[in-house]
Design a protein around this motif. Structure first.
Motif, PDB file in Angstrom:
ATOM      1  N   UNK A 146       0.844  -1.210   0.000  1.00 32.40           N
ATOM      2  CA  UNK A 146       0.000   0.000   0.000  1.00 32.40           C
ATOM      3  C   UNK A 146       0.876   1.255   0.000  1.00 32.40           C
ATOM      4  N   UNK A 147       2.028   1.184   0.686  1.00 31.32           N
ATOM      5  CA  UNK A 147       2.933   2.340   0.693  1.00 31.32           C
ATOM      6  C   UNK A 147       3.533   2.561  -0.697  1.00 31.32           C
ATOM      7  N   UNK A 150       1.062   4.491  -2.587  1.00 36.85           N
ATOM      8  CA  UNK A 150       1.075   5.902  -2.164  1.00 36.85           C
ATOM      9  C   UNK A 150       2.255   6.632  -2.809  1.00 36.85           C
ATOM     10  N   UNK A 153       2.224   7.770  -6.460  1.00 40.17           N
ATOM     11  CA  UNK A 153       1.448   8.968  -6.795  1.00 40.17           C
ATOM     12  C   UNK A 153       2.220  10.260  -6.501  1.00 40.17           C
ATOM     13  N   UNK A 154       3.381  10.138  -5.824  1.00 39.87           N
ATOM     14  CA  UNK A 154       4.121  11.336  -5.388  1.00 39.87           C
ATOM     15  C   UNK A 154       5.367  11.563  -6.229  1.00 39.87           C
ATOM     16  N   UNK A 155       5.972  12.763  -6.052  1.00 45.94           N
ATOM     17  CA  UNK A 155       7.261  13.038  -6.677  1.00 45.94           C
ATOM     18  C   UNK A 155       8.370  12.506  -5.767  1.00 45.94           C
ATOM     19  N   UNK A 160      11.535   8.913  -1.163  1.00 44.63           N
ATOM     20  CA  UNK A 160      10.360   8.928  -0.282  1.00 44.63           C
ATOM     21  C   UNK A 160       9.997   7.536   0.253  1.00 44.63           C
ATOM     22  N   UNK A 164       8.940   6.837   4.239  1.00 38.98           N
ATOM     23  CA  UNK A 164       7.601   6.531   4.769  1.00 38.98           C
ATOM     24  C   UNK A 164       7.462   5.052   5.164  1.00 38.98           C
ATOM     25  N   UNK A 209      -5.188  -2.060   4.417  1.00 41.21           N
ATOM     26  CA  UNK A 209      -4.763  -1.684   3.061  1.00 41.21           C
ATOM     27  C   UNK A 209      -5.919  -1.842   2.071  1.00 41.21           C
ATOM     28  N   UNK A 212      -8.203   1.095   2.399  1.00 40.51           N
ATOM     29  CA  UNK A 212      -7.664   2.398   1.994  1.00 40.51           C
ATOM     30  C   UNK A 212      -7.274   2.486   0.519  1.00 40.51           C
ATOM     31  N   UNK A 214      -8.632   2.072  -2.332  1.00 36.95           N
ATOM     32  CA  UNK A 214      -9.502   2.803  -3.274  1.00 36.95           C
ATOM     33  C   UNK A 214      -9.244   4.308  -3.209  1.00 36.95           C
ATOM     34  N   UNK A 215      -8.987   4.838  -2.004  1.00 36.37           N
ATOM     35  CA  UNK A 215      -8.742   6.276  -1.837  1.00 36.37           C
ATOM     36  C   UNK A 215      -7.398   6.683  -2.436  1.00 36.37           C
ATOM     37  N   UNK A 216      -6.449   5.768  -2.382  1.00 39.79           N
ATOM     38  CA  UNK A 216      -5.112   6.061  -2.906  1.00 39.79           C
ATOM     39  C   UNK A 216      -5.100   5.907  -4.435  1.00 39.79           C
ATOM     40  N   UNK A 218      -7.736   5.820  -6.843  1.00 37.80           N
ATOM     41  CA  UNK A 218      -8.555   6.645  -7.741  1.00 37.80           C
ATOM     42  C   UNK A 218      -8.309   8.138  -7.522  1.00 37.80           C
TER      43      UNK A 218
END
Lengths: 219, 245
Positions: A146-147, A150, A153-155, A160, A164, A209, A212, A214-216, A218
């Motif tokens: 799941x991480x 996450x 989706x980030x730079x 990172x 995290x 996981x 959560x 779906x929130x990460x 979409x």
């Protein structure tokens, strides 16, 4: 649903075996680190506790270099949008989770013989040693999936992911290092508490996981 | 709570305006002006020094409440993130700001709890740091907060930032009980018994117990007071951004 999950896992393994990115990078990292430590130690014997720490530091950073790739690859190639439109989030997450667990299992099967050979490690309780290693592997890969989603989706993904992941993985590392240390030494297997902890941690993390993802996933 | 002018559903149902509940909470938080000086006075003047530890035991009345507020702030930021994700279709942005503010205050309290704990460790065990399970727990809690702020910075340009950071806070909240409550019970620790222990009793004499409870109440009110202020600042900033648009 099951067919979709199997199709996703097949696709991911096919892509992996086509370019062997995650396996080759992760294994090269683990191999180089093991050789460097063995060379630097120059034959000095380590205590079981030191071996357990070194082994799990190598395992953790191997996971860092390989497990985020499953989602980062989808974002980099622009295929994540296609997946979002065509597959339910549940199927995508299940496939990626199983892929990561299997990939890390394969990596562990490659790293362990190398470590045992070069560090001249004598395992006192092989069964418990393997139990701790593989349960720790399942706990790590289930919490990191799941991480990875996450981070994708980030730079600044490369930097990172360890930042995290480390705090969330520390309970696993903490317990598994103690267990591995006992199985390497003469203490052997003392209580099922830490194995139950690893199973409970993996189960809880996987359940959360699923809630959560779906929130990460979409937009 | 966050300074928004809309009336929420529970307020409409109960017939009370959000302004009333905000005012009540504001006055409750203002009790900190009375309770905090009382807690400090009790810690130094009322509570007796603990046997064996002497005057250094007075650190208890600051270290324990700081650690309590760290976990409380983190739990509240997690709960607010759950509310943001699972209610209101992600429209209640004030919940994300409140979760962020709670995490920021939690980080401050975690740093202070770590510092006060290491001073106590030096006085009791002779070393500032020795990776005791409880010391490790608090440092991991601090790392979780730092990771949250790093993630938030990395997602600055992402339109889904609020959902993703909220998901991380929920995920982190689930792992916290493992290293705050489970791991220290698996491994032997030099740390004194936690206040909430297996016997469900506080192992202190009554004057010390009253002083500790007052200190915990004072620090909890201080947390609520700062959180309320921070939420109001966030609401003003949001309003300013709206006006500029």
């Amino acid at each position: 649903m099951v067919k979709t999950i199997i199709a996703h896992i097949k696709k991911d393994f096919r892509i992996e075996f086509r370019n062997r990115y995650a396996v080759s990078v992760s294994f090269s990292f683990a191999f180089t680190t093991t050789l460097a430590i063995s060379l630097a130690a120059g034959g000095i014997p380590f205590s079981p506790q030191t071996h357990a720490v070194i082994l799990w530091v190598i395992m953790f950073f191997t996971a860092m270099s390989g497990l985020a790739h499953i989602f980062v690859r989808e974002e980099d190639r622009g295929t994540s949008l296609f997946l979002r439109l065509n597959s339910p989030a549940l199927a995508v997450f299940t496939a990626k989770l199983l892929y990561n667990v299997l990939l890390f299992f394969v990596l562990q099967c490659m790293i362990l013989p190398v470590y045992l050979f070069f560090m001249q490690l004598d395992v006192q309780s092989p069964l418990f040693f393997l139990g701790y290693v593989f349960l720790g592997g399942i706990a790590l890969s289930s919490s990191l999936t799941i991480l990875a989603a996450i981070v994708a989706r980030a730079g600044a993904r490369g930097a990172l992911f360890p930042v995290i992941s480390l705090p969330v993985s520390l309970p696993v590392l903490w317990v598994v290092i103690q267990g591995t240390s006992r199985s390497l030494g003469r203490a052997g297997f003392s209580s099922p508490g830490d194995m139950v902890f690893l199973l409970a941690f993996s189960g809880t993390i996987t359940a959360v996981s699923y809630l959560l993802f779906e929130f990460v996933w979409h937009d | 709570m966050c300074g928004t002018t809309e009336i929420s559903a529970p307020d409409r149902a109960s017939g009370s305006s959000p302004g009333t509940s905000r005012t009540v909470m504001k006055y409750i938080y203002r009790l900190v002006y009375i309770v905090m000086p009382a807690a400090i006075a009790m810690a130094f003047l009322y509570a007796p020094p603990a046997e064996g530890l002497g005057e250094s035991s007075r650190l208890l009345y600051f270290h324990v409440p700081l650690a309590w507020v760290s976990v409380l702030a983190f739990s509240i930021s997690g709960v607010l993130s759950v509310l943001f994700l699972f209610t209101g279709n992600g429209e209640r942005r004030e919940l994300v700001h409140a979760a962020h503010n709670s995490a920021a205050i939690g980080l401050l309290f975690t740093v202070l709890a770590t510092f006060s704990g290491s001073v106590w460790s030096k006085l009791s065990w002779g070393a500032y740091w020795n990776w005791d399970p409880r010391q490790t727990s608090i440092i991991v809690l601090m790392l979780v907060y730092i990771a949250y702020f790093s993630l938030e910075s990395a997602l600055r340009e992402n339109p889904s930032r609020q959902r993703i950071v909220s998901a991380y806070l929920v995920f982190a909240m689930v792992t916290v009980p493992f290293f705050v409550f489970v791991v220290p019970r698996i491994f032997p620790s030099l740390h004194p018994d936690p206040v909430i222990n297996a016997d469900r009793q506080v192992h202190l004499e009554s004057a010390m117990k009253i002083s500790l409870m007052t200190a915990i109440a004072a620090f909890t009110l201080l947390y609520g007071y700062i959180l309320n202020l921070a939420n109001r600042v966030s609401a003003i900033n949001e309003q300013k951004k709206g006006d500029l648009r």
